[in-house]
Write a protein that holds these residues in place. Structure first.
Motif, PDB file in Angstrom:
ATOM      1  N   ARG A 107      -1.102  -0.296  -4.583  1.00 48.29           N
ATOM      2  CA  ARG A 107      -0.113   0.789  -4.587  1.00 48.29           C
ATOM      3  C   ARG A 107       0.112   1.368  -3.198  1.00 48.29           C
ATOM      4  O   ARG A 107       1.231   1.660  -2.794  1.00 48.29           O
ATOM      5  CB  ARG A 107      -0.567   1.880  -5.563  1.00 48.29           C
ATOM      6  CG  ARG A 107      -0.405   1.458  -7.028  1.00 48.29           C
ATOM      7  CD  ARG A 107      -0.979   2.497  -7.965  1.00 48.29           C
ATOM      8  NE  ARG A 107      -2.422   2.614  -7.789  1.00 48.29           N
ATOM      9  CZ  ARG A 107      -3.165   3.644  -8.225  1.00 48.29           C
ATOM     10  NH1 ARG A 107      -2.576   4.644  -8.859  1.00 48.29           N
ATOM     11  NH2 ARG A 107      -4.464   3.674  -8.044  1.00 48.29           N
ATOM     12  N   VAL A 108      -0.975   1.519  -2.423  1.00 50.80           N
ATOM     13  CA  VAL A 108      -0.835   2.009  -1.051  1.00 50.80           C
ATOM     14  C   VAL A 108       0.029   1.035  -0.257  1.00 50.80           C
ATOM     15  O   VAL A 108       0.947   1.442   0.471  1.00 50.80           O
ATOM     16  CB  VAL A 108      -2.221   2.165  -0.373  1.00 50.80           C
ATOM     17  CG1 VAL A 108      -2.069   2.525   1.096  1.00 50.80           C
ATOM     18  CG2 VAL A 108      -3.050   3.216  -1.089  1.00 50.80           C
ATOM     19  N   LYS A 150      -5.733   0.296  -6.154  1.00 50.36           N
ATOM     20  CA  LYS A 150      -5.387   1.360  -5.199  1.00 50.36           C
ATOM     21  C   LYS A 150      -4.717   0.768  -3.956  1.00 50.36           C
ATOM     22  O   LYS A 150      -3.669   1.244  -3.512  1.00 50.36           O
ATOM     23  CB  LYS A 150      -6.642   2.146  -4.827  1.00 50.36           C
ATOM     24  CG  LYS A 150      -6.378   3.316  -3.919  1.00 50.36           C
ATOM     25  CD  LYS A 150      -7.384   4.445  -4.109  1.00 50.36           C
ATOM     26  CE  LYS A 150      -6.866   5.532  -5.000  1.00 50.36           C
ATOM     27  NZ  LYS A 150      -7.861   6.524  -5.382  1.00 50.36           N
ATOM     28  N   GLU A 151      -5.314  -0.288  -3.411  1.00 50.56           N
ATOM     29  CA  GLU A 151      -4.756  -0.899  -2.210  1.00 50.56           C
ATOM     30  C   GLU A 151      -3.358  -1.449  -2.477  1.00 50.56           C
ATOM     31  O   GLU A 151      -2.484  -1.385  -1.616  1.00 50.56           O
ATOM     32  CB  GLU A 151      -5.669  -2.025  -1.698  1.00 50.56           C
ATOM     33  CG  GLU A 151      -6.910  -1.538  -0.980  1.00 50.56           C
ATOM     34  CD  GLU A 151      -6.609  -0.660   0.216  1.00 50.56           C
ATOM     35  OE1 GLU A 151      -5.868  -1.083   1.102  1.00 50.56           O
ATOM     36  OE2 GLU A 151      -7.106   0.491   0.242  1.00 50.56           O
ATOM     37  N   LEU A 162       3.740   1.450  -1.045  1.00 49.62           N
ATOM     38  CA  LEU A 162       4.318   2.627  -0.372  1.00 49.62           C
ATOM     39  C   LEU A 162       4.520   2.379   1.122  1.00 49.62           C
ATOM     40  O   LEU A 162       5.602   2.587   1.675  1.00 49.62           O
ATOM     41  CB  LEU A 162       3.373   3.827  -0.530  1.00 49.62           C
ATOM     42  CG  LEU A 162       3.497   4.720  -1.755  1.00 49.62           C
ATOM     43  CD1 LEU A 162       2.436   5.812  -1.715  1.00 49.62           C
ATOM     44  CD2 LEU A 162       4.882   5.363  -1.784  1.00 49.62           C
ATOM     45  N   VAL A 163       3.444   1.944   1.767  1.00 48.53           N
ATOM     46  CA  VAL A 163       3.459   1.776   3.217  1.00 48.53           C
ATOM     47  C   VAL A 163       4.451   0.696   3.625  1.00 48.53           C
ATOM     48  O   VAL A 163       5.238   0.871   4.558  1.00 48.53           O
ATOM     49  CB  VAL A 163       2.035   1.410   3.715  1.00 48.53           C
ATOM     50  CG1 VAL A 163       2.064   0.901   5.142  1.00 48.53           C
ATOM     51  CG2 VAL A 163       1.116   2.613   3.600  1.00 48.53           C
ATOM     52  N   VAL A 173     -10.389  -0.696  -6.533  1.00 51.51           N
ATOM     53  CA  VAL A 173     -10.005  -0.800  -5.120  1.00 51.51           C
ATOM     54  C   VAL A 173      -8.736  -1.638  -4.985  1.00 51.51           C
ATOM     55  O   VAL A 173      -7.790  -1.249  -4.292  1.00 51.51           O
ATOM     56  CB  VAL A 173     -11.156  -1.413  -4.277  1.00 51.51           C
ATOM     57  CG1 VAL A 173     -10.699  -1.690  -2.850  1.00 51.51           C
ATOM     58  CG2 VAL A 173     -12.357  -0.480  -4.265  1.00 51.51           C
ATOM     59  N   CYS A 213      -2.773  -3.447   9.213  1.00 53.00           N
ATOM     60  CA  CYS A 213      -2.889  -3.099   7.793  1.00 53.00           C
ATOM     61  C   CYS A 213      -4.189  -3.631   7.219  1.00 53.00           C
ATOM     62  O   CYS A 213      -4.912  -2.939   6.504  1.00 53.00           O
ATOM     63  CB  CYS A 213      -1.731  -3.681   6.998  1.00 53.00           C
ATOM     64  SG  CYS A 213      -0.215  -2.790   7.252  1.00 53.00           S
ATOM     65  N   SER A 262      -7.629  -1.419   5.730  1.00 50.49           N
ATOM     66  CA  SER A 262      -8.250  -1.587   4.417  1.00 50.49           C
ATOM     67  C   SER A 262      -9.701  -2.036   4.536  1.00 50.49           C
ATOM     68  O   SER A 262     -10.583  -1.507   3.859  1.00 50.49           O
ATOM     69  CB  SER A 262      -7.482  -2.617   3.591  1.00 50.49           C
ATOM     70  OG  SER A 262      -6.141  -2.224   3.474  1.00 50.49           O
TER      71      SER A 262
END
Lengths: 444, 444
Positions: free
Chosen positions: B355-356, B352-353, B359-360, B349, B324, B328
């Motif tokens: 939220r990603v 965004k990271e 989810l992941v 950034v 992970c 990134s």
């Protein structure tokens, strides 16, 4: 020019100043400035750019913004823009639009543009055909230099495409003439006398990476693209080659970091969901693969119940193995990508990696062995760690160099055989090596 | 042409055929063919290449071979070769030679060549000054097109440097004229009327990566290099920019895989000792850093003595965290390298990271939680793993995106904040998270 200046001028309705400020910038920078505006301001400001430059700016904008602008365009504006863009830029743009929009747009441009665009749209993505431009200067061997120059003047295309002219006989490419030759020859010189028949070419179906590597290798300014019959159908210019090199490198780097999906949008433009999608697949696969290593550890429960200290060296062994593997795989992947390494070098690579592994592993083993002996006063533990390190490093280096070469041989992208996958594979090996040695030395 | 054909012709003393075969190849390919020969055959075959081409082939050979050839050269041959090479190629070659050889060689070339080479040798490595060529076409605004063409004819330099001509007033660059403009204008047109004063330029001290990125961004064919007074001292052409992009990318990839040392030789040309040297430093640092993770594990000896199964999930957690993080960091490092991301984007950034990661991590946690519950029928273990995964992924993504940006801010190369270092840092975090959660849930 910051967004702020532009916004203030816009609020104060100083349209003349805006127009003048905009005329100073070159198209690439203008597209960057416009990217900071919202849809409404964008439509307003865009129309203040002089017409010819506006078409160029459009080619440099990203798809979201082009779509926004498109919604506000009149039919005449759309036609003008598409006709002014070079065919390959227009295709790049159209490939990302919904099919019904494409059909609608193509109805509005003139026949010649439509034919050029349609031709390019039919080539497979990432092929030489899809990145070439169909605008190039076609000459006949019997022409004089004066006639050639007249032809260039009439065609009047982008300057990056006139540096090499192509001499054609019934569509077959027979020679090339450089702009330098044309400039320095007398007006009545025959093209046949200054052309050279030694030139490189690619096929429409060649992979774009192969094409770009020709530029890298030979320092070309443009390369002709031939169809299966040897007829010239377009050229690829150096600026497109640079774009391809950048794109292919980014793709390689992403693959090497376990990212899937060929995302051509920038990091910030990519949605959170898209980002998650491109990351989850490999994470899942690698996560479940790593449980194999876990289940091997479970088998040695007795070992670490007897010597609990054994567990604390697991991270160090796993990380070192992973790092050694990824060093080797990165060197080999990059070597294959730039064409420095071939399949035929396999034995040489193995032999080199083996010797490097021997040197490196002994250094690591000695350093760590001494540390452990001094810290824990356990010669046995020092021996177990040192021996495990040597074997792990050798295995890691060999796996790391062999998998990318094997992938290449199987026509897979070597970049997927990078750090994450190698690490997972090497982890399993290193744990097996470690506990095998430990059980023998400690006689558990 | 394979080495075999060449060797057979050589044995049979078919020198005329060799000469004819050699004349078919272009210099780049010839250099490749010659690289397979030993010193003696090399000296023999090299002399069968026509003189002018031989100098070009020399520029494409690697240093070992050039040194071999040099030993067999007469003074005239050396002088001819150095005089025929463009100054920047000659400098590339001289930079890798021992100082006494350089002095000796420079004594043998003519004064003009020596001055050009000496000028380039004084610029810092990796600066625009060190990659530029000092051969370019200098025009005056008052010249006519005919005079300009005459000048180009007299100077008679490489064709890649004539596509843009530079209009100079007392050494200051005042405008540029493209070859296209010269070709298509009447002979008596004044240069002042066809030149443009809108052009990009770089400074001699600018970093070569910055220069190459200008080519990538603006699709340039050449860019003028100015000194601190704004006087033009050279130009960088697109082919040199492609070389720089390749070199910088390779360097980034190597750094990202924990390799040190800026090795410009190819993988196979680099000695085993050199390879080992460039790998051992980071391996040592990372190996000792990983022992921190190990010592943290030791502190939780009671935990895995009570629940031995805990140990078996260590590899999975460590690998997933590492993967992970490297996803990134790779996205951010590449984004910074191609200029898509800036320091000012940091907050975007991070958001965004985050939220990603959310989810992941939930997807991974659910998949693994369910698997563990089904396999081991332990709801507690499923909860521990799921919660550890979520936290580890979030931490990994944030560390992975922040460290490269921080490095850039501190004027370090972001590429060192890649997979290996991130993995080591994330390992420690994930182990702490894991055992903290485990001790709470299992009330150990």
């Amino acid at each position: 020019m910051t967004k702020k200046v532009l916004m203030t001028l816009l609020e104060d309705k100083k349209f003349k100043s805006i127009h003048e400020v905009l005329s100073v910038y070159n198209p690439v920078d203008l597209a960057e400035v416009l990217s900071q505006l919202d849809a409404q301001d964008l439509a307003l400001v865009y129309r203040m750019i002089e017409k010819e430059k506006a078409a160029e700016v459009f080619a440099y904008m990203d798809n979201d913004q082009r779509q926004e602008l498109l919604d506000t365009f009149t039919t005449e504006e759309v036609t003008y823009i598409l006709d002014s863009m070079s065919a390959d830029d227009a295709v790049d743009f159209l490939e990302d639009m919904p099919a019904n929009v494409v059909t609608h747009l193509l109805e509005q441009v003139d026949g010649e543009t439509r034919a050029a665009i349609n031709q390019l749209l039919k080539y497979p993505e990432d092929s030489a055909g899809s990145i070439m431009t169909v605008e190039f200067i076609e000459l006949k061997a019997g022409m004089t230099v004066r006639q050639a120059l007249d032809k260039i003047r009439t065609v009047g295309i982008d300057s990056e495409t006139v540096y090499t002219c192509y001499v054609v006989d019934r569509h077959k490419l027979t020679g090339i003439v450089t702009a330098k030759d044309l400039m320095l020859s007398a007006d009545d010189t025959k093209i046949a006398d200054i052309m050279t028949d030694k030139f490189l070419s690619v096929r429409t179906t060649d992979d774009q990476e192969f094409v770009a590597n020709q530029f890298r290798k030979y320092g070309l300014i443009a390369i002709p693209v031939l169809d299966s019959e040897g007829c010239i159908v377009g050229i690829v210019t150096f600026d497109d080659a640079i774009d391809v090199l950048t794109e292919e490198t980014t793709e390689d780097m992403h693959r090497m970091a376990a990212l899937t999906g060929e995302n051509e949008e920038s990091y910030l433009k990519t949605s959170v969901f898209q980002h998650a999608k491109s990351r989850i697949i490999w994470l899942m696969i690698l996560m479940f693969s790593a449980t194999i290593t876990g289940s091997i550890i479970t088998r040695y429960e007795n070992a670490f119940a007897a010597v609990p200290l054994l567990v604390s060296f697991i991270p160090m062994l796993m990380d070192t193995g992973g790092n050694c593997g990824s060093q080797s795989s990165t060197l080999v992947i990059r070597g294959l990508a730039v064409g420095e390494l071939q399949f035929s070098d396999t034995l040489k690579v193995i032999w080199k990696e083996f010797r490097v592994a021997a040197l490196v592993s002994v250094a690591l083993a000695v350093a760590n062995g001494v540390r452990i002996y001094l810290m824990y006063h356990s010669a046995r533990m020092a021996v177990v760690i040192a021996a495990s390190l040597v074997l792990t490093v050798v295995v890691a280096k060999l796996v790391g160099c062999l998998l990318p070469i094997a992938a290449k041989k199987c026509r897979l992208d070597p970049a997927i055989m990078a750090s994450p996958l190698i690490t997972t594979i090497v982890d399993t090996c290193s744990i097996v090596i470690y506990f095998r040695i430990a059980t023998v030395v400690f006689a558990i």
